[in-house]
Design a protein around this motif. Sequence first.
Motif, PDB file in Angstrom:
ATOM      1  N   VAL A  27      -3.945 -12.720  27.730  1.00 40.58           N
ATOM      2  CA  VAL A  27      -4.194 -11.720  26.682  1.00 40.58           C
ATOM      3  C   VAL A  27      -4.441 -10.351  27.295  1.00 40.58           C
ATOM      4  N   LEU A  28      -5.346 -10.275  28.257  1.00 42.92           N
ATOM      5  CA  LEU A  28      -5.647  -8.989  28.881  1.00 42.92           C
ATOM      6  C   LEU A  28      -4.460  -8.457  29.670  1.00 42.92           C
ATOM      7  N   PHE A  29      -3.663  -9.353  30.266  1.00 47.74           N
ATOM      8  CA  PHE A  29      -2.484  -8.919  31.009  1.00 47.74           C
ATOM      9  C   PHE A  29      -1.462  -8.260  30.084  1.00 47.74           C
ATOM     10  N   VAL A  69      -7.765  -0.096  21.458  1.00 41.18           N
ATOM     11  CA  VAL A  69      -9.201  -0.355  21.618  1.00 41.18           C
ATOM     12  C   VAL A  69      -9.531  -1.760  21.134  1.00 41.18           C
ATOM     13  N   GLY A  70      -9.020  -2.116  19.960  1.00 39.59           N
ATOM     14  CA  GLY A  70      -9.246  -3.459  19.435  1.00 39.59           C
ATOM     15  C   GLY A  70      -8.618  -4.533  20.296  1.00 39.59           C
ATOM     16  N   ALA A  71      -7.388  -4.279  20.780  1.00 40.90           N
ATOM     17  CA  ALA A  71      -6.708  -5.277  21.620  1.00 40.90           C
ATOM     18  C   ALA A  71      -7.429  -5.468  22.954  1.00 40.90           C
ATOM     19  N   LEU A  72      -7.922  -4.389  23.523  1.00 41.97           N
ATOM     20  CA  LEU A  72      -8.663  -4.501  24.787  1.00 41.97           C
ATOM     21  C   LEU A  72      -9.996  -5.219  24.589  1.00 41.97           C
ATOM     22  N   ILE A  73     -10.618  -4.988  23.446  1.00 39.57           N
ATOM     23  CA  ILE A  73     -11.853  -5.724  23.147  1.00 39.57           C
ATOM     24  C   ILE A  73     -11.565  -7.223  23.092  1.00 39.57           C
ATOM     25  N   ALA A  74     -10.435  -7.587  22.484  1.00 40.07           N
ATOM     26  CA  ALA A  74     -10.061  -9.004  22.420  1.00 40.07           C
ATOM     27  C   ALA A  74      -9.809  -9.572  23.818  1.00 40.07           C
ATOM     28  N   GLY A  75      -9.098  -8.790  24.675  1.00 39.27           N
ATOM     29  CA  GLY A  75      -8.825  -9.256  26.036  1.00 39.27           C
ATOM     30  C   GLY A  75     -10.091  -9.407  26.860  1.00 39.27           C
ATOM     31  N   VAL A  76     -11.014  -8.445  26.733  1.00 38.37           N
ATOM     32  CA  VAL A  76     -12.280  -8.530  27.461  1.00 38.37           C
ATOM     33  C   VAL A  76     -13.126  -9.690  26.950  1.00 38.37           C
ATOM     34  N   GLU A  93     -11.988 -12.509  25.710  1.00 34.55           N
ATOM     35  CA  GLU A  93     -11.415 -13.750  26.224  1.00 34.55           C
ATOM     36  C   GLU A  93     -11.833 -13.997  27.677  1.00 34.55           C
ATOM     37  N   LEU A  94     -12.019 -12.907  28.426  1.00 34.04           N
ATOM     38  CA  LEU A  94     -12.367 -13.036  29.840  1.00 34.04           C
ATOM     39  C   LEU A  94     -13.879 -12.924  30.072  1.00 34.04           C
ATOM     40  N   ARG A  95     -14.652 -13.038  29.019  1.00 34.34           N
ATOM     41  CA  ARG A  95     -16.102 -12.830  29.121  1.00 34.34           C
ATOM     42  C   ARG A  95     -16.779 -13.840  30.052  1.00 34.34           C
TER      43      ARG A  95
END
Length: 228
Positions: free
Chosen positions: A45-47, A82-89, A91-93
Amino acid sequence: MLGGLLFSFWRICEIVTLIPVLGMLAYFVDGFNDQRQLTPNFILVLFIVSVLACAWAIATLFRLSSTRRSAHFVAFIDLAFVGALIAGVYELRGIAHASCSDFSASTGDIYVNLGPFGYYGQQSSEGAQVDANVNKSCAMLKASWAFGIMNIIFFFITSILALLLRRHERERESREKVVRRSHHGRAAGSRSSEAQSCDFDILCGKVTKLARLRLVISRASGYESIRF
């Protein structure tokens, strides 16, 4: 001018911090592909978001004039990132609480789900060839996670700056319209005064010719009276 410089500065910051994320996460994606395994969502996701965000940042930076004209659309896309990066971060929490000094002793699920880069890679010789140093994998994931958080802030800032760019662009367009109207008014006034001056000269010329004609007629009539 200042708004454009600030927008360009933060865009460069986004590009500089997204490129390492692309490189580090691409390393994991390539490793999973080599092992014929599916890349976990917390990496994928983050990639994907980083690839799209970096391409978008480069495009809007090199086409700044178009960005000014379509600033509302640029601000909307930045907020979407911003929303997509929040989702990626998010997922990698799991990497946030991992200890990279001894990642193999981590009790979190992320160490197990890393496949050839984590627990299963250490247990099999084939996976160990992919990455024998799991602590390096932890450091790369944690750096990607930190850069993701930074870009959440960066894209939020550029979305606000894009709106300010549009505001300044409208003010500049309004000033240009006022200048054009003023110039047009002066040009029209100049043409009108020139036309009036020309009409006056023509009228003066006609009056002069009429006066000369009357003088000629009066002289001719005086000559005839003397003759008789």
